[in-house]
Write an enzyme that holds these catalytic residues in place. Structure first.
Site, mmCIF file in Angstrom:
data_model
loop_
_atom_site.group_PDB
_atom_site.id
_atom_site.type_symbol
_atom_site.label_atom_id
_atom_site.label_comp_id
_atom_site.label_asym_id
_atom_site.label_seq_id
_atom_site.Cartn_x
_atom_site.Cartn_y
_atom_site.Cartn_z
ATOM 1 N N LYS A 1 0.856 -1.193 0.000
ATOM 2 C CA LYS A 1 0.000 0.000 0.000
ATOM 3 C C LYS A 1 0.886 1.234 0.000
ATOM 4 O O LYS A 1 1.799 1.357 0.838
ATOM 5 C CB LYS A 1 -0.864 -0.047 1.256
HETATM 6 O O1 G3P Z 1 -9.446 1.897 4.805
HETATM 7 C C1 G3P Z 1 -9.070 3.156 5.275
HETATM 8 C C2 G3P Z 1 -9.574 3.334 6.646
HETATM 9 O O2 G3P Z 1 -8.826 2.593 7.566
HETATM 10 C C3 G3P Z 1 -9.687 4.752 7.070
HETATM 11 O O3 G3P Z 1 -10.897 4.823 7.717
HETATM 12 O O4 G3P Z 1 -12.545 5.707 9.247
HETATM 13 O O5 G3P Z 1 -10.099 6.293 9.550
HETATM 14 O O6 G3P Z 1 -11.419 7.253 7.676
HETATM 15 P P1 G3P Z 1 -11.255 6.081 8.603
#
Ligand code: G3P
Length: 217
Positions: free
Chosen positions: A83
Site C-alpha cells: 500500500k
Molecule cells: O481503509 C481506510 C480506513 O482505515 C480509514 O478509515 O474511518 O479512519 O477514515 P477512517
C-alpha cells in the site's frame, strides 16, 4: 463485490474469515499502531490466515525508501498488496512494484484525477476514502461513482476498493455503484445483518414458541 476487512486484529479477522466473509484484508499504520504488534509479524500472521490480498502500507515518504520497504513487505507472502500513498513518490513506487508483478494498493485517494494517475501507474487497487469526504460535507459515494465511470470508459483494470467505510449503508451503496471491493471495519460488516424488523419479527416468534412450548431438541 468483494469484502476486505479493515483491521489488524487477528481474532476479528479469524472470526469473519471462518464465515467466508473475508476476501482480503487492509491495514494501515494507524491500524497497526492500534494492534500494538510489530508490522512484519502481524502482517505475516494475517497472510497465513487469509488467502486473498493483504494490504501492508509503506511508511517512508520518498520513492527510493518506499520501494525498498515495498519490496521487503512483498517478501512476507505471495498475497501481499503493497500500500502506497497517492503522492508522486507513491505513484513512482506503484509503477516500479507493479512492473515487478507485485500487487499495489494506492491509498488516500480523494479525487477522480488521483484515481486516473493510479490506474496509469499500474495500481491493482485504488482506495478512495468515502467517510473522510463525508466528514467534509462532500459525498464520498459520488467519488466512487465517478471513478467507476472513468475506469469503465477506458477499460482500466485497476480495482476500485472503497475505503473509509463508516456504515452498513455505505456497503450497499458501494455495491449498487459497482465498487469492485469494499473494505470495512469488522463492526460495520456485522452491522449489515441488523434490521429492526428482523428483531421485532423474531421477538414475535419467540413469544409464540414460549406460549406453545415448541421444542425441537
Ligand atoms: O481503509 C481506510 C480506513 O482505515 C480509514 O478509515 O474511518 O479512519 O477514515 P477512517
Amino acid at each position: 463485490m468483494k469484502f476486505f476487512v479493515d483491521t489488524a486484529e487477528i481474532d476479528q479477522i479469524k472470526e469473519l474469515n471462518d464465515l467466508g466473509m473475508v476476501d482480503g484484508v487492509t491495514t494501515n499504520p494507524s491500524l497497526i499502531a492500534k494492534s500494538g504488534r510489530d508490522i512484519l509479524e502481524v502482517t505475516k500472521e494475517i497472510c497465513d490466515i487469509v488467502s486473498g490480498p493483504v494490504s501492508a502500507e509503506v511508511v517512508a515518504l520518498d520513492a527510493d525508501t518506499m520501494l525498498a520497504e515495498g519490496r521487503k513487505l512483498a517478501k512476507i507472502a505471495d498475497n501481499i498488496a503493497v500500500k502506497v500513498p497517492l503522492t508522486w513518490a507513491g505513484l513512482k513506487t506503484c509503477k516500479a512494484l507493479s512492473d515487478d508483478g507485485i500487487m499495489v494498493n494506492v491509498t488516500l485517494c480523494f479525487s477522480a484525477n488521483q484515481a486516473i494517475l493510479a490506474a496509469k501507474a499500474g495500481a491493482t487497487f485504488i482506495s478512495p476514502f468515502i467517510g473522510r469526504l463525508d466528514d467534509l460535507n462532500m459525498d464520498g459515494l459520488d467519488l466512487i461513482e465517478d471513478i467507476r465511470t472513468i475506469y469503465d470508459n477506458y477499460g482500466f483494470e485497476t480495482n476500485i476498493l472503497a475505503a473509509s467505510i463508516r456504515s452498513a449503508n455505505h456497503m450497499s451503496e458501494c455495491a449498487k455503484i459497482g465498487a469492485d471491493v469494499a473494505t470495512a471495519p469488522p463492526a460495520v460488516i456485522k452491522a449489515m445483518a441488523n434490521h429492526v424488523l428482523t428483531d421485532k419479527g423474531l421477538a414475535g416468534f419467540m413469544a409464540d414458541v414460549e406460549k406453545a412450548g415448541i421444542k425441537i431438541l
